[in-house]
Design a protein around this motif. Structure first.
Motif, PDB file in Angstrom:
ATOM      1  N   LYS A  32      14.281 -12.019   1.737  1.00 51.28           N
ATOM      2  CA  LYS A  32      13.419 -12.974   2.428  1.00 51.28           C
ATOM      3  C   LYS A  32      13.610 -14.401   1.940  1.00 51.28           C
ATOM      4  O   LYS A  32      13.258 -15.340   2.632  1.00 51.28           O
ATOM      5  CB  LYS A  32      11.964 -12.566   2.264  1.00 51.28           C
ATOM      6  CG  LYS A  32      11.648 -11.356   3.118  1.00 51.28           C
ATOM      7  CD  LYS A  32      10.192 -11.035   3.126  1.00 51.28           C
ATOM      8  CE  LYS A  32       9.927  -9.961   4.153  1.00 51.28           C
ATOM      9  NZ  LYS A  32       8.535  -9.544   4.155  1.00 51.28           N
ATOM     10  N   TYR A  77      15.713 -16.445   4.327  1.00 46.67           N
ATOM     11  CA  TYR A  77      15.286 -16.743   5.689  1.00 46.67           C
ATOM     12  C   TYR A  77      15.380 -18.250   5.925  1.00 46.67           C
ATOM     13  O   TYR A  77      15.181 -19.056   5.023  1.00 46.67           O
ATOM     14  CB  TYR A  77      13.848 -16.279   5.921  1.00 46.67           C
ATOM     15  CG  TYR A  77      13.725 -14.804   6.184  1.00 46.67           C
ATOM     16  CD1 TYR A  77      14.829 -13.962   6.097  1.00 46.67           C
ATOM     17  CD2 TYR A  77      12.503 -14.235   6.533  1.00 46.67           C
ATOM     18  CE1 TYR A  77      14.720 -12.615   6.331  1.00 46.67           C
ATOM     19  CE2 TYR A  77      12.385 -12.880   6.775  1.00 46.67           C
ATOM     20  CZ  TYR A  77      13.490 -12.073   6.658  1.00 46.67           C
ATOM     21  OH  TYR A  77      13.377 -10.743   6.901  1.00 46.67           O
ATOM     22  N   LEU A 133      22.694 -13.520   4.854  1.00 46.73           N
ATOM     23  CA  LEU A 133      21.891 -12.504   5.535  1.00 46.73           C
ATOM     24  C   LEU A 133      22.800 -11.459   6.170  1.00 46.73           C
ATOM     25  O   LEU A 133      22.534 -10.260   6.085  1.00 46.73           O
ATOM     26  CB  LEU A 133      21.015 -13.154   6.618  1.00 46.73           C
ATOM     27  CG  LEU A 133      19.797 -13.915   6.128  1.00 46.73           C
ATOM     28  CD1 LEU A 133      19.089 -14.589   7.289  1.00 46.73           C
ATOM     29  CD2 LEU A 133      18.830 -12.981   5.427  1.00 46.73           C
ATOM     30  N   THR A 160      14.881  -5.802  10.630  1.00 43.80           N
ATOM     31  CA  THR A 160      14.224  -7.051  10.230  1.00 43.80           C
ATOM     32  C   THR A 160      15.155  -8.232  10.407  1.00 43.80           C
ATOM     33  O   THR A 160      14.756  -9.292  10.889  1.00 43.80           O
ATOM     34  CB  THR A 160      13.813  -7.019   8.736  1.00 43.80           C
ATOM     35  OG1 THR A 160      14.253  -5.807   8.171  1.00 43.80           O
ATOM     36  CG2 THR A 160      12.355  -7.213   8.569  1.00 43.80           C
ATOM     37  N   ILE A 161      16.379  -8.024  10.018  1.00 43.43           N
ATOM     38  CA  ILE A 161      17.314  -9.140  10.103  1.00 43.43           C
ATOM     39  C   ILE A 161      17.554  -9.524  11.551  1.00 43.43           C
ATOM     40  O   ILE A 161      17.547 -10.706  11.904  1.00 43.43           O
ATOM     41  CB  ILE A 161      18.633  -8.770   9.391  1.00 43.43           C
ATOM     42  CG1 ILE A 161      18.384  -8.702   7.891  1.00 43.43           C
ATOM     43  CG2 ILE A 161      19.715  -9.777   9.702  1.00 43.43           C
ATOM     44  CD1 ILE A 161      19.595  -8.382   7.084  1.00 43.43           C
ATOM     45  N   GLU A 198      14.788 -11.574  12.832  1.00 39.65           N
ATOM     46  CA  GLU A 198      14.932 -12.950  12.375  1.00 39.65           C
ATOM     47  C   GLU A 198      15.956 -13.691  13.224  1.00 39.65           C
ATOM     48  O   GLU A 198      15.711 -14.799  13.682  1.00 39.65           O
ATOM     49  CB  GLU A 198      15.404 -12.962  10.919  1.00 39.65           C
ATOM     50  CG  GLU A 198      14.315 -12.962   9.890  1.00 39.65           C
ATOM     51  CD  GLU A 198      13.482 -14.221   9.951  1.00 39.65           C
ATOM     52  OE1 GLU A 198      12.278 -14.078  10.167  1.00 39.65           O
ATOM     53  OE2 GLU A 198      14.036 -15.333   9.806  1.00 39.65           O
ATOM     54  N   TYR A 250      16.106 -17.265  15.451  1.00 40.34           N
ATOM     55  CA  TYR A 250      17.066 -18.336  15.205  1.00 40.34           C
ATOM     56  C   TYR A 250      17.758 -18.762  16.488  1.00 40.34           C
ATOM     57  O   TYR A 250      18.128 -19.918  16.651  1.00 40.34           O
ATOM     58  CB  TYR A 250      18.134 -17.898  14.197  1.00 40.34           C
ATOM     59  CG  TYR A 250      17.597 -17.527  12.849  1.00 40.34           C
ATOM     60  CD1 TYR A 250      16.344 -17.962  12.434  1.00 40.34           C
ATOM     61  CD2 TYR A 250      18.327 -16.733  11.982  1.00 40.34           C
ATOM     62  CE1 TYR A 250      15.844 -17.607  11.213  1.00 40.34           C
ATOM     63  CE2 TYR A 250      17.840 -16.380  10.744  1.00 40.34           C
ATOM     64  CZ  TYR A 250      16.593 -16.811  10.370  1.00 40.34           C
ATOM     65  OH  TYR A 250      16.103 -16.462   9.141  1.00 40.34           O
ATOM     66  N   ASP A 307       4.962 -16.422  11.466  1.00 40.89           N
ATOM     67  CA  ASP A 307       5.584 -16.258  12.779  1.00 40.89           C
ATOM     68  C   ASP A 307       4.575 -16.548  13.887  1.00 40.89           C
ATOM     69  O   ASP A 307       3.429 -16.923  13.646  1.00 40.89           O
ATOM     70  CB  ASP A 307       6.265 -14.902  12.906  1.00 40.89           C
ATOM     71  CG  ASP A 307       5.289 -13.797  13.215  1.00 40.89           C
ATOM     72  OD1 ASP A 307       4.074 -14.060  13.158  1.00 40.89           O
ATOM     73  OD2 ASP A 307       5.751 -12.680  13.507  1.00 40.89           O
ATOM     74  N   THR A 365       7.519 -14.703   5.267  1.00 44.75           N
ATOM     75  CA  THR A 365       7.731 -14.779   3.828  1.00 44.75           C
ATOM     76  C   THR A 365       6.709 -15.741   3.262  1.00 44.75           C
ATOM     77  O   THR A 365       6.285 -16.675   3.932  1.00 44.75           O
ATOM     78  CB  THR A 365       9.105 -15.355   3.435  1.00 44.75           C
ATOM     79  OG1 THR A 365       9.159 -16.700   3.887  1.00 44.75           O
ATOM     80  CG2 THR A 365      10.233 -14.577   4.002  1.00 44.75           C
TER      81      THR A 365
END
Lengths: 894, 418
Positions: free
Chosen positions: A320, A323, A340, A351-352, A355, A359, B192, B199
């Motif tokens: 994390k 991130y 990552l 999870t990645i 994320e 992005y 979020d 985090t």
């Protein structure tokens, strides 16, 4: 103004000149006027003149010589700081004529009283070297001298000089290795960086790879199949060299440094040198650096990216922390993305990917493009998510900004399993109308061409459209159009024959020769003519051969052959002056080169590690059993040699010490770790020819399950530490580390089948001889069979006795001289099972000498009937005598 | 190691150069300017630029690029760290590190650089030693100097470099002996869209201002040292003592310094002190967008959330924003599209909000990205991790110092995605 006799005016003038220099304007015309002021009393004027001089002396060499005498005078000043600054400026003037003067000055300063001046001398070395490389040999001498310096102030600078002048002379480090390790924590931070980097290289050449066994485990099966015998021989347990351990231990606290460069240096040291299990400690510190300035982040992330490829697990808990925030600069974002992606695995991929989805919506287009590529890489690496990724990417096709990038990535992904995805290909075919980016268009065309059999209806249509716009396309697209046409012609010539002809004709007159060539080549290949050769038969095979899917891999792969944290690593190209990180050696070079004379080291630091002949002994043992006896006698000889030399060197000191304390310390009882199976109760110590048998005494029996291990420990005077083995088992001492408080030799035992009376003596020096209260020591012995037993011993301070060889007559004569006060007699009863094995010799005599004062010690044990015995000790030092008697009595009656 | 240093301002002029070895022509900076042009944002200039003969390592601070020229292999962090140290020193000396300040004090700057590096290798970077060598300019001293003609170069030669504790100068004297410690914690968080935390980390520092006579030996202990997961120390802290007893034991430098920076272990859940309700939408077809933002306190242990500042980079398509804050003021820069709203203190009874419309470029399609919101705030008298200093003791000197500890929590990189 410079000619004025007022300091304030001079100062004002100098300030203006310096301001000119700072702005980059040429002020060299003023040289003569400025140089005159070098002898000025005012410190600030003087300093500014120095600044000027250093800047322009190179251009005006002749005039600069005028100033030299001032510095030479300065070199003899009683104030160390003036001496230092004179040397500094003198060495900074790059005038070749004064090289001899500089050399002389450096040599003189290197033996200066003040460490500060010596430090300056170390700084001057690379300056002189860059001015005149021919002085190298002389400079190396100076470096060698300075390397032996014990002050922290000098250490960093001299290692820096070493790195610049003679990084290949690794042999200069041997003697100073342990000292540098121990000083490291107190060196100023910049010096730490240089020293750590140098030690990394050093360690790579001197120690064995700590991960060698780990690797072996991995392909164990293979090995067993191949050749069992050599594999067995090779799979000796790896035991780390104590010096290697010392380095790792002493650098670890530096991970806590506030200086990012130091942290990075330690991190790379651990990465390159530490056993796999220990590398993890650096992750936390590196993640901490990510809080720092963006430039620091940039460099750290580059290194982390390389590390994550090799050791993924290390950074996984910190996922994390990588991130991305929208405020990060693009280059940081891209690097974080890289990390990552490297960290992605089956468990965290969801999870990645989530994320990544956020992005993609970023405003930063470069970053979005990088994200899409990252998704592509995740998809190729982790099979489970391939479909999800693909679908996600297809959805992105509607996003006009990133479509091009998506197409390229999709193309790569599709290539892996095209069968399932004909609808995606269709979808992409539709996009040709909208997409303008040439790379993307080319990718789509290639895809359609490659898989035209999956989309038989659409492909000709696309070709038709493309043919129409052929002249306006970019070169890369044109080439792909030709390819597409050729492929279609081969598979579906009925529909596309004319189109292909048309495209090839257009291409024939294209401006780009590459395209013209391609068109000509393809025409010959696919269009059947009378003259067409054998090749055209294979046209289909040529064009529609199965192509291997591309491998998407990190740009950071294989970067770790550069030393991490170096400039070369960052640029992925060798920078000037980069020193290759050497590979691990096959066999460890002789570690005894790092041994240092005791006296020096004791003075240098409180704790120094010593190790003696252990290594030499180990090697011959490996070879063959026949040679064992040889090697032993060898080592014995060596030992006695070194012993005597050491005792000589210490005699005076320790004697004085003992006298001061006004007490003679007791002889150390011996520690015998008994074996149960062999039920040997007594151990013999015999040195060479001397037939002596010191009293033995089982002190502690730790582990009754221990099978065949017997060692005798002999500690005394805190100068020597002995570990002896007898008969059945050999003890190999592999790692011995001493700190002031702990002593932990690690031994492995190897069983020999028939127990010959073998004796190995290994001697270690304990550094705490000046400590009156003895710290607790713990000794751990590790056997190969992973049976460990720990022995805690509390060594009292005592006197070491060396056995000597005396004939019976000599013995008696000596005994006669040591009568009266010097003789102590004690009666005792021995067990039914007498400790002295041959019962037919009723009198046993033992002779020895104390090491420090070399006074004679004679022990007589006269046995009588029914276990009665008389013990007589003759020694000129009564206290020792009494102690000895007590100890022997205790040992014998127990 | 470091060959030369060039200082380049935002408009691309070299306004200072310093060479430690042979002179490197300033034309080497052309490569840097090239890279600068290529980068869209000033911070996107790569820190390391290879050129045919040299390597340029640059650092951007206070809108000034510090470009170091390197000729051979050297750890890049070594140079970067050093450049930052240079900037810190300038800041320490001149209060601010701007082009004007450097130009005004060019002689001091030059003297400093001369002392800090010798032949490209760092020599003295401790500000205490430097201050002994070269006295920082103050208005008073400049006045006195111009009148009396005395200098601001230290008369006595530095002794600090020679001592065992190079960070502290000898013979310090104060009439009031005081030691202040500020525990400042920063929350780094990414929240979020739905308000859940992605985090969150707490990073803290202990900054100290110690003005004590002589050579005091201080120890500082915490009530709950276990909170500290990863720490980095000022060189003065005795590492062994910390390892063994979790006590900070040190001989402090004189004046301001950073004693310790730490990271609170990630197992502990981080309390997020504010929440954001947001609704930013753009409608397809219309040239209008809605903007609605409400802030509220959460888990603040009764302390007020102060000096709140919200900023957000709006999409490029936004032409203007017409908003109505319930408190504070907002600004929107139509060039950089940066919206910032200075809220001030959050009143829990009446939550601050910012509502209104954004006008978009006519004809442009709806921006497909959503802006993220960065929030800054301060909470006094509280360390969010719960870290507490137990006691501070002094040994080695006889007087009784005045001691003080202050806690504060700040937002670090606190970002809300929308």
């Amino acid at each position: 103004m410079l000619d004025s006799n007022k300091d304030s005016l001079k100062l004002e003038a100098m300030k203006r000149i310096v301001a000119m220099i700072a702005r980059g304007k040429n002020a060299s015309d003023l040289f003569p006027a400025v140089v005159k002021n070098v002898a000025c009393k005012n410190i600030e004027v003087k300093k500014l003149v120095y600044v000027y001089l250093v800047r322009y002396a190179e251009e005006q060499q002749d005039l600069a010589l005028l100033s030299i005498s001032t510095f030479q005078r300065g070199l003899k000043d009683p104030n160390q700081l003036i001496r230092a600054s004179a040397l500094r400026v003198l060495s900074s003037i790059r005038v070749t004529i004064i090289v001899p003067i500089m050399m002389l000055a450096i040599k003189e300063a290197a033996s200066d009283m003040s460490p500060y001046v010596r430090k300056t001398a170390a700084h001057a070395i690379p300056k002189l070297y860059s001015l005149d490389p021919e002085q190298k040999d002389q400079l190396i001498e100076v470096i060698e001298k300075l390397l032996a310096d014990k002050t922290t102030l000098v250490a960093g600078s001299v290692v820096m000089a070493f790195e610049e002048v003679c990084p290949e002379r690794i042999d200069l480090i041997h003697k100073n290795y342990r000292k540098l390790c121990n000083l490291l924590i107190d060196v100023e931070e910049w010096g730490q960086v240089v020293i750590i980097n140098m030690l990394t290289r050093y360690a790579r050449t001197q120690f064995l790879n700590p991960n060698i066994n780990v690797n072996e485990d991995e392909d164990e099966e293979e090995k067993e199949k191949n050749a069992e015998a050599p594999a067995m021989a090779k799979r000796k347990p790896y035991v780390m060299d104590p010096d290697h351990r010392l380095l790792l231990r002493n650098t670890k606290p530096l991970l806590q440094s506030r200086n990012a460069a130091v942290v990075m240096a330690v991190a790379q040291l651990y990465f390159h040198l530490a056993p796999k299990a220990e590398v993890g400690v650096i992750a936390k510190a590196l993640v901490r650096l990510l809080r720092s300035h963006s430039e620091v982040q940039y460099v750290v992330l580059q290194n982390v990216a390389t590390m994550t490829i090799k050791r993924r697990g290390m950074f996984e808990p910190y996922l994390k922390s990588f991130y991305i925030r929208s405020t990060d600069p693009t280059q940081i974002k891209v690097l974080k993305l890289e990390v990552l992606t490297n960290l992605a695995n089956e468990t965290n991929i969801s999870t990645i990917l989530r994320e990544f989805q956020t992005y993609i919506k970023s405003m930063d287009k470069d970053f979005v493009a990088a994200t899409i590529q990252a998704i592509g890489r995740c998809a190729t690496n982790i099979g489970e998510v391939r479909d999800t990724c693909l679908n996600g990417l297809v959805q992105l096709l509607s996003n006009r900004d990133v479509v091009a990038e998506s197409v390229v990535v999709i193309k790569k992904l599709l290539q892996m399993q095209p069968e399932k995805h004909s609808d995606i290909i269709k979808h992409m075919a539709k996009l040709t109308d909208n997409i303008q980016v040439p790379m993307a268009r080319a990718s789509i065309l290639w895809l359609i061409g490659e898989y035209c059999e999956h989309v038989p209806k659409i492909a000709p249509d696309v070709l038709r459209k493309m043919a129409k716009s052929f002249t306006n396309e970019e070169d890369i697209v044109k080439l792909q159009i030709i390819n597409l046409a050729a492929k279609l012609y081969l598979t579906n010539s009925k529909q596309t024959k004319l189109l292909t002809q048309y495209v090839l004709n257009l291409a024939k007159y294209d401006q780009n020769y590459d395209i013209r060539d391609r068109a000509r080549f393809i025409r010959q290949l696919i269009v059947p003519t009378e003259k067409s050769g054998a090749l055209s038969k294979y046209a289909k095979k040529l064009f529609l051969a199965l192509k291997p899917a591309p491998v998407l891999e990190s740009p950071f792969k294989d970067r770790d052959h550069f030393q991490l944290g170096s400039l070369s690593h960052l640029l992925n190209a060798k920078a000037g002056g980069y020193q290759e990180l050497p590979d691990w050696p096959e066999a460890a070079p002789d570690p005894s080169v790092r041994n240092v004379e005791v006296k020096d080291s004791v003075r240098a630091v409180g704790t120094v590690t010593f190790r003696d002949t252990g290594e030499e002994e180990r090697k011959p043992e490996r070879k063959s059993k026949q040679r064992k006896s040889d090697s032993e006698s060898e080592s014995d000889e060596e030992e006695s040699e070194s012993e005597s030399s050491q005792s000589e060197s210490e005699d005076s000191e320790s004697e004085a010490e003992i006298k001061k304390k006004k007490k003679v310390l007791i002889l150390r009882p011996y520690l015998n770790i008994k074996t149960t199976k062999h039920s040997c109760q007594f151990s013999f110590i015999s040195f060479q020819a001397a037939e002596s048998k010191p009293p033995t005494k089982p002190v502690k029996k730790e582990n009754k399950k221990e099978k065949k291990e017997m060692s005798l420990l002999d500690l005394d005077d805190c100068e020597y530490f002995r570990l002896c083995t007898l008969s059945a088992v050999k003890v190999n001492i592999k790692v011995i580390t001493f700190t002031s408080a702990y002593l932990c030799p690690v031994c492995s035992t190897e069983e020999t089948k028939k127990p010959p009376i073998l004796l190995q003596v290994q001697k270690f020096r304990c550094p705490f001889r000046k400590i009156i209260r003895i710290p607790e020591m713990s000794l751990s012995l590790f056997s190969t069979h992973t049976k460990k037993f720990f022995v805690s011993i509390q060594p009292p301070v005592g006197e070491l006795m060396r056995p000597i060889f005396l004939t019976e007559n000599e013995f008696k004569k000596e005994q006669g001289q040591l009568m009266g006060m010097n003789e102590i007699t004690e009666k005792l009863t021995l067990d039914a099972n007498p400790p002295v094995p041959p019962p037919d010799h009723p009198i046993h005599r033992f002779a020895g000498r104390t090491v420090t004062s070399s006074s004679l010690v004679l022990v007589t044990v006269a046995t009588k009937e029914e276990g009665a015995a008389q013990l007589t000790v003759n020694c000129e030092k009564m206290l020792i005598g009494t102690m000895l008697v007590k100890d022997i009595l205790l040992a014998l009656t127990q | 190691m470091i060959h030369s240093l060039f200082l380049v301002n935002a408009s691309g002029d070299i306004f200072l150069e310093k060479h430690w070895k042979s002179v490197v022509s300033r034309s080497v900076c052309d490569y840097f300017f090239e890279a600068q042009e290529r980068a869209t944002e000033p911070e996107n200039v790569p820190p390391v630029i290879p050129t045919p003969h040299h390597y340029l390592i640059s650092v951007l601070r206070h809108r000034i690029y510090f470009v170091a020229v390197i000729q051979s292999e050297v750890p890049p962090l070594f140079v970067i760290e050093f450049l930052h140290r240079v900037v810190d020193t300038f800041q320490d000396y001149f209060g601010v590190c701007t082009e004007a300040a450097i130009k005004d004090n060019v002689v001091v700057v030059y003297e400093l650089l001369e002392e800090m590096l010798d032949n490209g290798f760092p020599l003295a970077t401790e500000s205490n030693i430097l201050k002994e060598l070269i006295k920082p300019p103050t208005i008073l001293r400049t006045m006195v100097n111009t009148i009396t003609g005395s200098t601001n170069v230290g008369e006595q030669l530095p002794t600090g470099q020679l001592s065992v504790v190079p960070w502290r100068r000898t013979g310090v004297k104060y009439t009031n002996n005081e030691a202040y410690f500020d525990v400042v914690e920063e929350i780094d968080a990414i929240i979020d869209k739905s308000g859940s935390t992605i985090t969150a980390e707490i990073q803290g520092v202990i900054d100290a201002c110690v003005k004590l006579t002589g050579m005091p030996d201080l120890t500082l202990s915490f009530m709950n040292p276990r909170l500290l997961d990863d720490v980095s120390f000022h060189p003065c802290v005795r590492f062994k003592r910390w390892e063994a007893e979790r006590i900070l034991s040190f001989i402090p430098p004189d004046g301001n310094f950073r004693l310790l920076s730490y990271h609170v272990s990630s197992q502990n859940l981080v309390a997020i002190p504010v929440y954001v309700k947001h609704n930013i939408t753009f409608r397809e077809g219309s040239s209008q967008g809605r903007f609605d933002l409400t802030l509220g306190p959460k888990q603040t242990m009764g302390k007020a959330v102060e000096s709140v500042l919200v900023s957000s980079q709006l999409p490029r398509g936004v032409l203007n924003a017409n908003l109505n804050p319930s408190q504070g003021t907002y600004t929107f820069d139509p060039v950089t599209k940066m919206l910032s709203w200075d809220v001030g203190k959050i009143n829990p009874q009446k939550l601050p909000s910012l509502k209104g419309t954004m006008s978009l470029q006519a004809g442009a399609s709806k921006p497909d990205e959503n802006p993220s919101i960065n929030i800054q705030f301060k909470i006094q008298q509280m360390a969010i991790s719960g870290l507490k200093v137990n006691r501070l003791d002094m040994y080695g000197e006889k007087y009784k110092p005045f001691k003080g500890i202050k806690y504060m929590t700040k937002a670090g990189k606190f970002q809300v995605r929308t």
